[in-house]
Design an enzyme around this catalytic site. Structure first.
Site, PDB file in Angstrom:
ATOM      1  N   ARG A   1      10.135  11.000   6.992  1.00 55.95           N
ATOM      2  CA  ARG A   1      11.259  11.168   7.775  1.00 55.95           C
ATOM      3  C   ARG A   1      11.832  12.676   7.704  1.00 55.95           C
ATOM      4  O   ARG A   1      12.627  13.141   8.189  1.00 55.95           O
ATOM      5  CB  ARG A   1      11.969   9.644   8.712  1.00 55.95           C
ATOM      6  CG  ARG A   1      11.241   8.925   9.738  1.00 55.95           C
ATOM      7  CD  ARG A   1      12.130   8.011  10.404  1.00 55.95           C
ATOM      8  NE  ARG A   1      11.816   6.650   8.881  1.00 55.95           N
ATOM      9  CZ  ARG A   1      12.848   6.320   7.938  1.00 55.95           C
ATOM     10  NH1 ARG A   1      14.186   6.520   9.116  1.00 55.95           N
ATOM     11  NH2 ARG A   1      12.623   5.408   7.819  1.00 55.95           N
TER      12      ARG A   1
ATOM     13  N   HIS B   1      12.643  -2.669   6.257  1.00 53.10           N
ATOM     14  CA  HIS B   1      12.592  -1.540   6.229  1.00 53.10           C
ATOM     15  C   HIS B   1      11.436  -0.799   7.602  1.00 53.10           C
ATOM     16  O   HIS B   1      10.775  -1.727   7.871  1.00 53.10           O
ATOM     17  CB  HIS B   1      11.540  -1.073   5.353  1.00 53.10           C
ATOM     18  CG  HIS B   1      11.606   0.433   5.220  1.00 53.10           C
ATOM     19  ND1 HIS B   1      10.907   1.594   5.778  1.00 53.10           N
ATOM     20  CD2 HIS B   1      12.381   1.371   3.914  1.00 53.10           C
ATOM     21  CE1 HIS B   1      11.147   2.680   4.936  1.00 53.10           C
ATOM     22  NE2 HIS B   1      11.719   2.975   3.718  1.00 53.10           N
TER      23      HIS B   1
END
Lengths: 244, 610
Positions: free
Chosen positions: B256, B236
């Site tokens: 994000r 990740h």
């Protein structure tokens, strides 16, 4: 390197003693890191229950210097240098070993609660403002710190009469769900024993998710119980209509 | 001989995260007598840590969305390595499974029209992730848990399985111990569903919890199943990098999705430089367009502006951050900066509450006032137990697998949000598949006593070796394993490193044979670790061998000595299984997608890994 003085309860089923450990301190370390340090470098048999280490699963509840908290959120830099840090298991539930307690009673209680029961044929148009409060309750990570600190359960051991703050939160979440159709107020009053709570707010204080347990869950449940069972005007109308 | 208790079930589900719970609920609904084994307390499994959301093409925010687009995104994200049938079932059934969660009491965030709100995520063309702030996994597991306890199945908490028992080729039971007091337990079962999650504890920096020790992968491998795609390990892009105690803990992609910006130490927004040519047209042309897209998303209005480059797929973003740090443009603690503080503070706290608390409590960083420091962390394994797409049965009759421990669904790279939908879609299918298998099976298969005795003897060995002298400390061995995997089998790989890694793993096997422990069986983590190491070793060896054999870069598998994607190699899965001489590796042909689905992929396959 600076060292922390840990005093950890070691033993099985309540019989045990506090043992001292010196653990090197790293920047940003939490008490769970210190216990893991002991586990990895000094004694692999030391028992601690943990999962996520990010305050999301509610497994590592314990009492640090007497204060119930999540070990993964207890920062070591909150203590004075050289201060003795006492770590012991949560007290309200039966002891298993070292820092692990048997919290299975809570799972038995949960089974008694009537599950979410949606209104049949509901179109599921539900607005954000109508679920804000329910979402607050659903932040609960079941760490059972509120159960541990609740004096009804801790000091008076009335597990036979009171489900405890955790399950008041769960009941409130169901009762306030805009689509739910079940009525749990009789349970709230009788089996769950909401009347036992005398609003000392100890549960709210220890909640790592900042749920306003007393103000937003327990007090509204108490009010609903009063409205349902003790409101004299409603009682009068009920008796009149019943008489007809 | 030491005693053990015995339970009998039609279907035994091992693992009580989203997939295991959903499988148990389904098998019960099919009239099966079900047992559910959880290694932790119920409701604490790793699902609880999922943050960003569950992907399902409901089309509540972007009405253009449908299962075909979700299917395309998933296959493209997986670099076409996915089992097409799993990806199809997943995309088709996810919306129903999400609606079902709602009917079972999950309280998702809402749109202003009162429907389930969906957010943007990397690799998803439309806003597709149903979520509850940034604690979607908690909502999901609690919902399944509170449903499950009323479905009449038995729950065995804090119980670890160490061996699957077989009658001939058929699975017939499982042996294990209770963590609480170390007593042994035998489950006789006609079918077993593995839902044990991932392998993260084989790596040093990981977002995974202690439970992720490759149990299902190891048990299935020992029982004769094959593991596919094990080279595809997802790092990740955004884990915490500081303080040291929390290094690796996940920072949701939701940051994000809500408009978080990645910058290096010079304040430069680098992500646009790392977008693969083949996907550049899906992203904004400049920062002004990104900003317009974010503002539209916040206001809940449609826009023709394209999404910010930070929403590229996880493999790209992880490599970008790794490269920025390696080339000396990282943040003080070896990450990069992720900034959401330019947005309204109250909104950030509302949409990302656990990120706010995580940074405030653990790192003294107020994410509404300044940037976070983030870096790649081992997060997920795409590979796993090979199963039939429709029934989730492995090649061992009666042995099923669902969720992260199974392989095929996500191909070479998983899209964020597809794991939670994976759990509920394939958890249900596994429960259904197991029930149908049991209905056809008839009499219960036998549980041979010699296998039970051997399983019990294996668990006694660490005590016989003791905790001193020549016996190895299991935690030391784990640390070595972590170092090997992180050093030689990490984000960027090459032949030389992988060969060294494999050699070191072979040497470490000797240490694993000699781990010992002392004390009583009561809640003894050192003892538990002795057994967990064997599973972690199987997964580690599978990852390393598979990675060495795939001489190309594809999705999450990046080879510095083979930087391009090779279309020929995309036609084969890597499969490992147990042989008399050890681990055997084969290349097996990928299932071929039928023509009616192929038409969805008109664009030619690129040779660039994008």
């Amino acid at each position: 390197m600076a060292e922390a003085n840990l005093k950890v309860f070691r033993g099985e089923k309540d019989s045990g003693t506090f043992e001292n450990y010196k653990v090197p301190i790293e920047e940003g370390m939490v008490v769970l890191d210190a216990i893991h340090y002991i586990q990895q470098n000094m004694d692999p048999t030391i028992a601690v229950r943990w999962n996520c280490k990010a305050a999301k699963c509610g497994s590592c509840s314990a009492e640090v210097n007497g204060k119930p908290q999540l070990l993964c959120k207890s920062r070591m830099d909150k203590f004075e240098p050289g201060e003795e840090i006492t770590v012991q298991p949560i007290k309200t539930f039966p002891h298993v070993k070292d820092l692990v307690a048997d919290v299975s009673w809570n799972y038995e209680v949960n089974k008694k609660i009537v599950p979410f029961t949606p209104q049949p044929g509901h179109n599921w148009v539900v607005y954000q403002e109508d679920i804000e409060r329910v979402q607050e309750f659903r932040k609960c990570i079941e760490c059972f710190l509120c159960q541990n600190v609740c004096h009804v359960l801790r000091d008076h051991n009335r597990k036979d009469g009171f489900y405890g703050p955790r399950f008041m939160v769960r009941l409130a979440g169901l009762e306030m769900h805009p689509v739910d159709s079940a009525n749990r107020l009789k349970m709230v009053k009788e089996d769950a024993g909401v009347g036992f709570c005398n609003i000392t707010k100890c549960c709210t204080e220890v909640c790592p998710e900042d749920i306003h347990i007393t103000d937003n869950a327990i007090i509204p449940l108490k009010e609903r119980v009063v409205d349902e069972f003790y409101d004299p005007i409603a009682k009068f109308f009920k008796s009149v209509f019943k008489a007809k | 001989m030491t005693n053990y208790e015995t339970h009998e079930h039609d279907v035994l589900v091992i693992g009580a995260g989203g997939a295991g719970l959903r499988a148990a609920i389904e098998a019960s609904a099919q009239g099966m007598n079900v047992g559910l084994v959880c290694k932790s307390l119920l409701g604490k499994a790793h699902t609880v840590m999922a943050e960003g959301g569950v992907a399902a093409a409901l089309g509540n925010v972007d009405p253009e969305d449908n299962w075909e687009v979700h299917f395309q995104d998933t296959m493209n994200g997986g670099k076409m390595m996915n089992n097409w049938r799993m990806a199809q079932l997943h995309a088709q059934e996810a919306p129903d499974r999400v609606r079902e969660l709602q009917e079972w009491g999950a309280v998702f965030d809402r749109t202003n029209k009162g429907q389930i709100l969906q957010r943007a995520f990397g690799g998803h063309k439309y806003k597709r992730l149903c979520h509850v702030g940034d604690r979607t996994g908690l909502e999901m597991i609690r919902t399944l848990q509170d449903q499950g306890i009323h479905r009449g199945f038995a729950v065995y908490m804090e119980c670890s399985i160490t061996k699957l028992i077989k009658d001939g080729d058929k699975v017939s039971g499982a042996f294990g111990y209770y963590r609480e007091d170390g007593r042994y337990v035998l489950f006789k079962a006609k079918a077993i569903v593995l839902a044990t999650g991932g392998v993260g504890k084989a790596f040093t920096v990981t977002s995974n919890s202690w439970e992720y020790t490759a149990d299902g992968q190891g048990l299935a491998y020992d029982a004769g199943a094959d593991l596919i795609d094990m080279e595809f390990v997802q790092f990740h892009p955004t884990g915490m990098v500081w303080p040291p105690g929390v290094r690796g803990i996940l920072v949701t992609e939701g940051v994000r999705g809500e408009g978080g910006i990645l910058r290096n130490k010079d304040g430069y927004r680098f992500m646009r430089d790392y977008l693969p040519e083949s996907t550049k047209d899906q992203f904004s042309a400049n920062d002004a367009e990104s900003e317009r897209w974010v503002n539209a998303a916040i206001a809940g209005v449609k826009t023709k502006d394209k999404r910010p480059p930070e929403l590229s797929t996880r493999d790209n973003v992880a490599r970008a951050i790794y490269t920025e740090v390696k080339e000396g443009r990282g943040s003080p603690h070896g990450g990069v900066f992720l900034d959401i503080s330019y947005q309204d503070a109250a909104r950030v706290r509302k949409k990302l509450p656990s990120m706010y608390h995580q940074f405030k409590d653990l790192a003294d960083v107020d994410i509404t006032a300044g940037p976070m420091e983030v870096g790649p962390t081992m997060h997920y394994i795409m590979g796993g137990i090979r199963v039939d797409a429709d029934s989730q049965m492995s090649r061992v009759p009666g042995l099923f697998a669902a969720g992260e421990c199974s392989g095929g669904m996500h191909g070479a790279n998983r899209l964020g949000g597809n794991s939670l939908s994976d759990l509920i879609v394939f958890g249900r299918l596994a429960g259904l598949g197991a029930a149908e298998y049991v209905k056809k099976l008839g009499a219960a298969p036998a549980v041979p006593q010699d296998q039970v005795d051997a399983a019990l003897a294996e668990m006694e060995e660490p005590f016989q070796r003791g905790g001193s002298g020549s016996a190895k400390n299991p935690y030391d061995v784990q640390k070595k394993l972590n170092q090997i995997m992180s050093t030689y089998v990490g984000i960027f790989r090459n032949k030389e490193d992988l060969e060294i890694g494999i050699q070191k793993l072979q040497e470490l096997k000797e240490d694993i044979k000699n781990v010992g422990t002392k004390g009583s069986k009561t809640y003894n983590p050192g003892w538990h670790m002795c057994r967990d190491l064997k599973n972690m070793m199987i997964a580690s060896e599978a990852i390393a061998l598979s990675a060495l054999s795939r001489e190309e870069s594809r999705g999450a598998h990046s080879r510095t000595d083979f930087e391009q994607l090779n279309p020929e190699l995309g036609k084969f899965n890597t499969a490992v299984s147990k042989d008399a001489d050890g681990m055997k590796l084969e290349k097996t042909p990928c299932p071929v997608m039928p023509e009616d689905l192929k038409r969805l992929f008109a664009k030619k396959e690129t040779t660039h890994n994008g």
